[in-house]
Design an enzyme around this catalytic site. Structure first.
Site, short mmCIF file in Angstrom:
data_model
loop_
_atom_site.label_atom_id
_atom_site.label_comp_id
_atom_site.label_asym_id
_atom_site.label_seq_id
_atom_site.Cartn_x
_atom_site.Cartn_y
_atom_site.Cartn_z
N GLU A 117 0.78 -1.51 -0.04
CA GLU A 117 0.02 0.18 0.10
C GLU A 117 1.09 1.35 0.27
OE1 GLU A 117 -2.84 -0.19 3.54
OE2 GLU A 117 -4.02 -2.16 2.12
N GLU A 325 -5.18 -8.67 0.03
CA GLU A 325 -6.00 -9.14 1.03
C GLU A 325 -7.47 -9.33 1.27
OE1 GLU A 325 -4.97 -7.06 4.41
OE2 GLU A 325 -2.69 -7.25 4.24
#
Length: 525
Positions: A117, A325
């Site tokens: 991220e 995820e």
């Protein structure tokens, strides 16, 4: 009747339900002080259908423990390693030598994620170094003759999307478009996937209505229609919108300070040390409606098809998607909306059933994207709300936190009982069947729900006795009826959001040889 039983026995003998699925993975985090040993974890994973494991680093003990198991391993370079990887090709070579060549091919390393991220950090210097780091990593792999065998990618939050409602209109955030274009060109050239972190859990926190929960948990619901192409979506994983009220632009640090002013000094001291990802969770956990803004982070909720649309719009229709995820916490603080063991079991269990169905998404039909469930274990040293420490599928003693059908033993069909001819004149309705005219999307939602409630859907998995014909209607008929039979034939268990109906007529009587759906129902007796 004798001929019918012969067919029944033959199909049962031919049942060869696969005990593993290559598209099911799990995240193995290590921010904890009570984790089982790597060797014990490797044995646990071998007892499950999990075929891929994602690590956030490259722990040597874990990589060695997974050697010769056949389990695919995703390893990661931390955000802090990106500058060195970007500026020094020798550092990248050394990284590959130490973390890949030392274990490959006995340890089946399949993917390296460079950073996690990174775009969400808003650190422009770090963001500018991401692609050079990935390129140097790729060159090091190619020099080691592993180019094409081990892929290189990076993991994104769903903040990369600026628009995802409707899913067909999905677009990348203009602030990231130039960066995304360069990253995606690299991934296209090297055949690596775009990895994203979708969490319907956060979407439900922003819109805590019962219909939203059902949509998030793959449970029967009325669906949501994409106004751009008319497709009806029956779950949020396949297609998710931006928060309806996510429109304000506020300074993040000021917003955080304003929220924290309502809490004690200890909370303030703790929160200022949060990472960007942890602050996002913190903001979501403490209601920000007082700021006249539902979500100050402007992070969109997650949709696989919205990402697919964004890729297509940018000209990268051939770049695959990986869900790095996704998960649902089984516990949380009293102020958190959504955590709970039943919700966690429903989301993860129905997600697994949805992936096993191989129906895909409306924009990517007929296949299941590689999906890594978060997480293998709880991570008790994580900061933030209780939910952050409550995602584990298994406990430190290796027992299940709750069952979502991952153990290989749970995938083996039980020995069937001898078929019994139903009474010719039943006094109550004996069969639950799909209603005529119901769409495949609605039936798929009902199928996913039924299979996620603990019934044995093995016979409709690839290789199972009832897999053919491989149609949604055929599989749904099997699952609906089996769920109804296992529920003591309660009429309310044959509703499935008005997609099913009860019948007094045994479907196998008049259509056994020609109607595969009837055959599926017959095999359940």
């Amino acid at each position: 009747m004798a001929f019918s039983i012969l067919i029944f026995l033959y199909l049962l003998q031919s049942c060869n339900l696969a005990s593993s699925e290559s598209f099911i993975g799990v995240n193995y985090g290590q921010v904890a002080d009570n984790l089982p040993s790597p060797s014990a974890t490797a044995k646990l994973l071998q007892s499950t259908a999990v075929q891929k494991v994602r690590l956030y680093g490259a722990d040597p003990a874990i990589i060695r423990a997974l050697a010769n198991t056949g389990i695919g391993i995703v390893i990661g370079a931390a955000n802090g390693e990106i500058p060195a990887l970007a500026s020094d090709p020798n550092f990248a070579t050394q990284w590959i030598n130490s973390n890949v060549l030392a274990y490959y091919p006995a340890s089946k390393i399949i993917l390296i994620t460079v950073g996690n991220e990174v775009l969400l950090t808003n650190d422009q210097n770090l963001i500018s170094q991401l692609l050079p780091a990935m390129q140097n990593m790729q060159r090091a792999l190619s020099s080691a003759s592993l180019g094409g065998k081990v892929k290189v990618s990076t993991v994104h939050s769903m903040a990369i999307l600026s628009r995802s409602d409707p899913p067909s209109s999905g677009l990348f955030n203009p602030a990231y478009q130039d960066t995304m274009r360069r990253l995606l060109q690299f991934q296209k050239d090297n055949g690596s996937p775009l990895a994203v972190n979708p969490y319907p859990f956060f979407a439900y926190q922003s819109d805590a209505r019962p219909e939203t929960l059902a949509f998030c948990l793959f449970q029967p619901n009325s669906g949501r229609v994409d106004s751009g192409n008319g497709i009806k979506y029956m779950n949020m994983f396949d297609a998710q919108r931006l928060n309806d009220t996510m429109t304000c632009e506020v300074d993040k640090q000021k917003a955080l300070q304003k929220v924290l002013s309502n809490f004690d000094h200890l909370a303030l001291v703790k929160a200022v040390s949060f990472s960007s990802a942890e602050k996002m969770i913190f903001w979501k956990a403490y209601d920000l409606r007082a700021l006249n803004c539902t979500d100050v982070t402007s992070v969109p909720d997650d949709r696989v098809d919205a990402v697919r649309s964004a890729l297509n719009a940018m000209g990268f229709s051939d770049v695959e998607i990986v869900v790095a995820e996704t998960g649902w916490p089984y516990n949380g603080d009293s102020i958190e909306v959504g955590p709970g063991i039943e919700n966690a079991r429903a989301y993860n269990g129905n997600l697994v059933a949805h992936l096993r169905s191989m129906v895909g998404t409306p924009l990517m039909p007929g296949k299941s994207v590689d999906t890594y469930i978060f997480a293998l274990y709880d991570e008790d040293l994580k900061s933030g709300p209780t939910s952050e420490r409550s995602f584990g599928l298994f406990k430190p003693d290796l027992s299940m936190t709750y069952d979502i059908g991952l153990l290989k033993s749970s995938l083996t069909p039980s020995t069937p009982k001898t078929p019994v001819t139903p009474s010719p004149n039943p006094t109550t309705a004996g069969w639950c069947v799909p209603k005529a005219g119901v769409s495949d999307a609605q039936l798929q939602a009902s199928l996913d729900y039924a299979c996620g409630q603990g019934i044995d859907c093995g016979p409709i998995q690839p290789g199972g006795a009832c897999f053919e014909p491989n149609t949604v209607a055929s599989h749904a008929s099997y699952a609906m009826n089996l769920y109804y039979q296992k529920s003591e034939k309660n009429p309310w268990n044959c509703d499935f959001s008005e997609t099913a109906t009860l019948t007094f007529k045994n479907p196998s009587k008049s259509h056994f040889n020609s109607n595969a759906i009837s055959l599926h129902i017959y095999l359940q007796f």
